[in-house]
Design an enzyme around this catalytic site. Structure first.
Site, PDB file in Angstrom:
ATOM      1  N   SER A 294      26.248  12.740  26.924  1.00  0.00           N
ATOM      2  CA  SER A 294      25.858  13.075  28.292  1.00  0.00           C
ATOM      3  C   SER A 294      24.412  12.672  28.594  1.00  0.00           C
ATOM      4  O   SER A 294      23.767  12.006  27.812  1.00  0.00           O
ATOM      5  CB  SER A 294      26.058  14.566  28.550  1.00  0.00           C
ATOM      6  OG  SER A 294      25.742  14.903  29.867  1.00  0.00           O
TER       7      SER A 294
ATOM      8  N   ASP B 286      34.756  10.230  35.473  1.00  0.00           N
ATOM      9  CA  ASP B 286      33.629  11.117  35.191  1.00  0.00           C
ATOM     10  C   ASP B 286      32.830  11.337  36.474  1.00  0.00           C
ATOM     11  O   ASP B 286      32.317  10.387  37.070  1.00  0.00           O
ATOM     12  CB  ASP B 286      32.739  10.480  34.117  1.00  0.00           C
ATOM     13  CG  ASP B 286      31.652  11.422  33.618  1.00  0.00           C
ATOM     14  OD1 ASP B 286      31.196  12.288  34.399  1.00  0.00           O
ATOM     15  OD2 ASP B 286      31.249  11.289  32.453  1.00  0.00           O
TER      16      ASP B 286
ATOM     17  N   HIS C 133      33.987  14.595  32.339  1.00  0.00           N
ATOM     18  CA  HIS C 133      32.651  14.513  31.753  1.00  0.00           C
ATOM     19  C   HIS C 133      32.626  15.292  30.444  1.00  0.00           C
ATOM     20  O   HIS C 133      32.696  16.516  30.433  1.00  0.00           O
ATOM     21  CB  HIS C 133      31.617  15.081  32.730  1.00  0.00           C
ATOM     22  CG  HIS C 133      30.205  14.919  32.254  1.00  0.00           C
ATOM     23  ND1 HIS C 133      29.586  13.687  32.150  1.00  0.00           N
ATOM     24  CD2 HIS C 133      29.286  15.834  31.846  1.00  0.00           C
ATOM     25  CE1 HIS C 133      28.349  13.852  31.704  1.00  0.00           C
ATOM     26  NE2 HIS C 133      28.145  15.142  31.516  1.00  0.00           N
TER      27      HIS C 133
END
Length: 364
Positions: A220, A299, A328
């Site tokens: 991330s 995402d 995500h």
């Protein structure tokens, strides 16, 4: 495919037993309800297999890296079967932290100093019981980087450590300044575009084990505004002389927070200047070591239009694995995905491939 078939058979068996009981007690008054639901189930299964379950798109800048991945990391070319009842982006993103298990990991914490007088918290999993690499000086080391608001306690980090433990590797988690409970010693935190702290950590870890294979995995690049603000609220006294913290705390989005705090603290003229500098498009062309990036095109934080596909095609050291679904950091798969995700399998296969067969890339 075999795993999905087993899951579907299990689901069908449980559904049939339930429906048989309902029909016996008068469900819809006849077997018509059973026929309708079974018909719907078959239609849904057909839709899932034809439109949801797909092979990821593998984008590489060179044929050598592509062959390497197909030979030693086959998961990147296999069909990804998202959880049948939770394949949509928001569901995958929101449910993953609650569904996936959190393996128990005992860390050894280390605080290292930075050039500006700050400190960085590292959490080590030494894997002293490794049977594959009993010599600590040559035991492969995996540097793990959580999301900007994440720490070593995140479930996806714990899963990576658990998988690395099985392979006999050592792990060290790089916690960004101020998020893991340690005090901020200077009025500085972190941002996507600044890599000075990461460089400090890499040099430190490599100096401790110069003979060990060294890899890194990052997850991330952001988080919820609530968790951003929660971290800075604790350290706000460090910034009051430089930044209007009352204004910062009223931010209602990541962009507002970055505009009022991050871009100001790191000296950017505008928020767009910061985002341009933080974009991977600027750095992808210069990557000189093998890098594998996993991203879902649905995402919500990293949408398909922002993925630098054309730039990746220009670098033989870069490969992108793009799934149709996964959300995500979701990538849930299986009927009840507690123990493993598609991301976990990609991580394990790739780090193992690089440790055991990475020399093949240099000879290609």
């Amino acid at each position: 495919m075999q795993r999905l078939a087993m899951d579907l058979r299990m689901l069908s068996r449980e559904l049939s037993l339930y429906l048989e009981h309902q029909v016996r007690v008068g469900f819809f008054g006849s077997g018509v309800g059973l026929s309708l639901i079974l018909g719907f189930s078959v239609a849904y299964a057909c839709y899932y297999l034809s439109s949801i379950a797909k092979k990821p798109q593998l984008v590489t800048g060179g044929e050598s890296f592509s062959r390497f991945l197909q030979n030693h990391c086959p998961v990147v070319t296999e069909t990804y079967y998202p959880t049948v009842w939770c394949w949509e982006s928001r569901g995958q993103t929101l449910l993953r932290p609650f569904i996936t298990s959190k393996p128990s990991v005992q860390y050894r914490n280390e605080l290292i100093k930075t050039a500006d007088g700050g400190q960085i918290s590292l959490d080590w999993f030494d894997n002293c019981n490794s049977r594959c690499y009993m010599d600590a000086t040559t035991r492969p080391t995996i540097l793990l980087l959580p999301g900007l608001t994440g720490t070593s306690k995140e479930s996806y980090i714990l899963h990576m450590i658990h998988l690395s433990e099985d392979l006999g590797y050592r792990c060290v988690v790089f916690n960004n300044r101020g998020v893991a409970g340690e005090n901020l010693l200077t009025p500085r935190t972190y941002c996507c575009a600044n890599t000075e702290d990461l460089e400090t950590v890499i040099h430190h870890v490599h100096s401790l084990y110069p003979s060990a294979p060294f890899l890194a995995a990052g997850v991330s690049m952001g988080g919820e505004v609530v968790l951003l603000t929660a971290s800075f609220r604790r350290h706000r006294h460090m910034f009051v002389k430089q930044i209007d913290m009352d204004h910062v705390m009223k931010a209602k989005s990541i962009r507002e927070f970055d505009k009022r705090f991050t871009s100001v603290m790191f000296g950017y003229q505008t928020i767009d200047d910061y985002y341009t500098d933080a974009s991977p498009n600027r750095r992808l062309k210069s990557v000189g070591i093998p890098v594998l990036c996993l991203n879902s095109v649905d995402d919500v934080f990293s949408p398909s239009h922002a993925i630098p596909i054309e730039t990746a095609k220009q670098n033989p050291n870069v490969a992108l694995v793009l799934t149709s679904y996964g959300g995500h950091i979701g990538f849930l798969e299986g009927l009840w995905p507690r123990q493993s995700t598609y991301m976990d399998r990609v991580f394990k296969q790739f780090v193992q491939a690089m440790v055991e067969h990475g020399h093949e890339l240099s000879s290609m």
